[in-house]
Scaffold this motif. Structure first.
Motif, short mmCIF file in Angstrom:
data_model
loop_
_atom_site.label_atom_id
_atom_site.label_comp_id
_atom_site.label_asym_id
_atom_site.label_seq_id
_atom_site.Cartn_x
_atom_site.Cartn_y
_atom_site.Cartn_z
N ALA A 136 20.13 10.03 26.80
CA ALA A 136 21.50 10.52 26.60
C ALA A 136 21.68 11.88 27.27
O ALA A 136 20.70 12.60 27.51
N GLY A 137 22.92 12.20 27.52
CA GLY A 137 23.27 13.53 28.04
C GLY A 137 23.10 13.64 29.54
O GLY A 137 22.77 12.67 30.23
N PRO A 138 23.30 14.85 30.05
CA PRO A 138 23.12 15.09 31.48
C PRO A 138 21.66 15.42 31.76
O PRO A 138 20.86 15.54 30.83
N THR A 139 21.28 15.52 33.02
CA THR A 139 20.00 16.17 33.35
C THR A 139 20.33 17.45 34.10
O THR A 139 21.47 17.66 34.53
N TYR A 140 19.32 18.29 34.24
CA TYR A 140 19.48 19.60 34.90
C TYR A 140 18.40 19.73 35.96
O TYR A 140 17.21 19.62 35.66
N GLU A 141 18.82 19.92 37.19
CA GLU A 141 17.90 20.04 38.33
C GLU A 141 17.94 21.47 38.84
O GLU A 141 18.95 21.91 39.39
N ALA A 142 16.84 22.19 38.64
CA ALA A 142 16.83 23.61 38.98
C ALA A 142 16.95 23.85 40.48
O ALA A 142 16.35 23.14 41.29
N ILE A 143 17.76 24.86 40.84
CA ILE A 143 17.83 25.35 42.22
C ILE A 143 16.89 26.55 42.35
O ILE A 143 16.12 26.67 43.28
N SER A 170 28.51 14.90 28.12
CA SER A 170 28.37 15.67 26.88
C SER A 170 27.24 15.16 26.00
O SER A 170 26.76 15.87 25.12
N GLY A 171 26.83 13.92 26.20
CA GLY A 171 25.83 13.29 25.34
C GLY A 171 26.45 12.57 24.14
O GLY A 171 25.74 11.93 23.38
N LYS A 172 27.77 12.66 23.97
CA LYS A 172 28.40 12.10 22.76
C LYS A 172 28.25 10.59 22.66
O LYS A 172 28.01 10.06 21.57
N MET A 173 28.39 9.88 23.78
CA MET A 173 28.26 8.41 23.74
C MET A 173 26.83 8.02 23.40
O MET A 173 26.59 7.15 22.56
N GLY A 174 25.86 8.68 24.02
CA GLY A 174 24.46 8.36 23.76
C GLY A 174 24.05 8.68 22.34
O GLY A 174 23.34 7.89 21.70
N TYR A 175 24.50 9.83 21.83
CA TYR A 175 24.16 10.19 20.45
C TYR A 175 24.82 9.24 19.47
O TYR A 175 24.22 8.86 18.46
N ALA A 176 26.06 8.83 19.76
CA ALA A 176 26.76 7.87 18.89
C ALA A 176 26.01 6.54 18.88
O ALA A 176 25.85 5.91 17.82
N LEU A 177 25.52 6.12 20.03
CA LEU A 177 24.77 4.86 20.09
C LEU A 177 23.44 4.97 19.36
O LEU A 177 23.01 4.02 18.69
N ALA A 178 22.79 6.12 19.49
CA ALA A 178 21.52 6.32 18.77
C ALA A 178 21.77 6.21 17.26
O ALA A 178 21.00 5.56 16.54
N MET A 208 38.63 3.45 21.84
CA MET A 208 38.28 3.82 20.46
C MET A 208 37.46 5.09 20.48
O MET A 208 36.87 5.45 21.49
N PRO A 209 37.35 5.77 19.33
CA PRO A 209 36.41 6.89 19.22
C PRO A 209 34.99 6.41 19.56
O PRO A 209 34.65 5.26 19.27
N LYS A 210 34.18 7.27 20.15
CA LYS A 210 32.86 6.86 20.61
C LYS A 210 31.97 6.24 19.51
O LYS A 210 31.25 5.28 19.78
N PRO A 211 32.02 6.72 18.25
CA PRO A 211 31.21 6.07 17.22
C PRO A 211 31.60 4.60 17.01
O PRO A 211 30.74 3.75 16.77
N ALA A 212 32.90 4.28 17.13
CA ALA A 212 33.34 2.89 16.98
C ALA A 212 32.92 2.05 18.19
O ALA A 212 32.50 0.90 18.04
N VAL A 213 33.01 2.63 19.38
CA VAL A 213 32.53 1.94 20.59
C VAL A 213 31.04 1.64 20.43
O VAL A 213 30.57 0.54 20.72
N ALA A 214 30.30 2.62 19.91
CA ALA A 214 28.85 2.48 19.74
C ALA A 214 28.54 1.33 18.78
O ALA A 214 27.65 0.51 19.05
N ALA A 225 34.51 13.14 26.88
CA ALA A 225 35.60 12.83 25.94
C ALA A 225 35.07 12.38 24.57
O ALA A 225 33.89 12.08 24.41
N ASP A 226 35.97 12.33 23.58
CA ASP A 226 35.60 11.87 22.23
C ASP A 226 35.82 10.37 22.06
O ASP A 226 35.32 9.77 21.12
N SER A 227 36.63 9.78 22.96
CA SER A 227 36.86 8.34 22.88
C SER A 227 36.47 7.71 24.21
O SER A 227 36.25 8.41 25.21
N ASN A 228 36.41 6.39 24.21
CA ASN A 228 36.01 5.69 25.43
C ASN A 228 36.55 4.27 25.40
O ASN A 228 36.68 3.67 24.34
#
Ligand code: CTP
Ligand code: CA
Length: 219
Positions: free
Chosen positions: A19-26, A37-45, A200-206, A181-184
């Protein structure tokens, strides 16, 4: 009470999610990331946990606290996420790739903060491993669920992705609508075709994704 005693749809299953983004250092203070944001992944978890699964959440930097009732592993880069997934996925029944993984990392990362006086930095990129494709092609691959973030031709591009990575289930969404976003509003793609869900809100989608996934798995 009937609901309380009903068998949970993912009881006894081990689920690994990204879940979430990754970060690639410059350099030591700057990097390349994205607006996930990680919201969809956390809701699915959480939805998998609530369905009775044992959940390991491998998360890029989101700033969110670890949800209770699961193991969370924090990573920054796509390579760290890849290595962490490979360590965890061996025992998994289900792998769900929700993370917005950076497709490229910086090849010439600087060990010190880049100074302006050194002139315009030349940032070279190289490709990151495709975590989902790697897991899906393992000899004893778990049931793999992918997400497709598209900005146009949603169903055509998403179905192409599902075929290419050989996934039994793929969740298609519009990146500009979903990320942060909070919904998807998503369309589930499987071997039987397309199943559009309402906005729907992401928890409902999940919860809807988990129901669909459990139905495919227990078929
Ligand atoms: N994914 C992954 N590892 C990567 C890139 C993507 O595990 N290095 C996963 C994502 O978590 C998602 C799926 O693959 O479940 C599709 O990601 P997406 O970015 O939509 O597709 P790509 O295959 O990277 O293609 P493109 O970005 O060109 O559309
Ligand atoms: Ca990508």
């Amino acid at each position: 009470l009937e609901g309380f005693f009903a068998a949970k749809s993912l009881a006894g299953k081990k689920v690994v999610l990204t879940a979430g983004p990754t970060y690639e250092a410059i350099d030591t203070v700057r990097g390349i990331t994205n607006i996930s944001s990680g919201k969809m992944g956390y809701a699915l978890a959480r939805a998998c946990r609530d369905a009775g699964a044992e959940v390991t959440l491998i998360s890029g930097p989101t700033g969110m606290p670890a949800p209770i009732g699961m193991t969370r592993i924090n990573v920054d880069s796509a390579r760290q996420m890849h290595d962490s997934v490979m360590q965890e996925v061996g025992r998994a029944d289900i792998f769900i790739a929700v993370a917005a993984v950076a497709d490229y990392r910086v090849k010439n990362r600087s060990a010190h903060k880049i100074k302006k006086e050194a002139g315009l930095p030349q940032i070279e990129l190289e490709e990151n491993p495709d975590i989902l494709a790697t897991v899906a092609s393992l000899p004893a691959a778990p049931f793999c669920v992918g997400f497709a973030a598209e900005s146009q031709n949603l169903l055509e591009f998403a179905e192409r992705k599902r075929k290419k990575k050989r996934l039994p289930l793929l969740v298609a969404n519009l990146a500009q609508h979903a990320m942060g976003a909070d919904s998807n509003q998503v369309v589930l793609l499987d071997d039987a075709g397309e199943h559009a869900l309402p906005d729907m809100p992401k928890p409902a989608v999940a919860r809807a994704i988990v129901e669909h996934l459990a139905a495919l798995l227990n078929r």
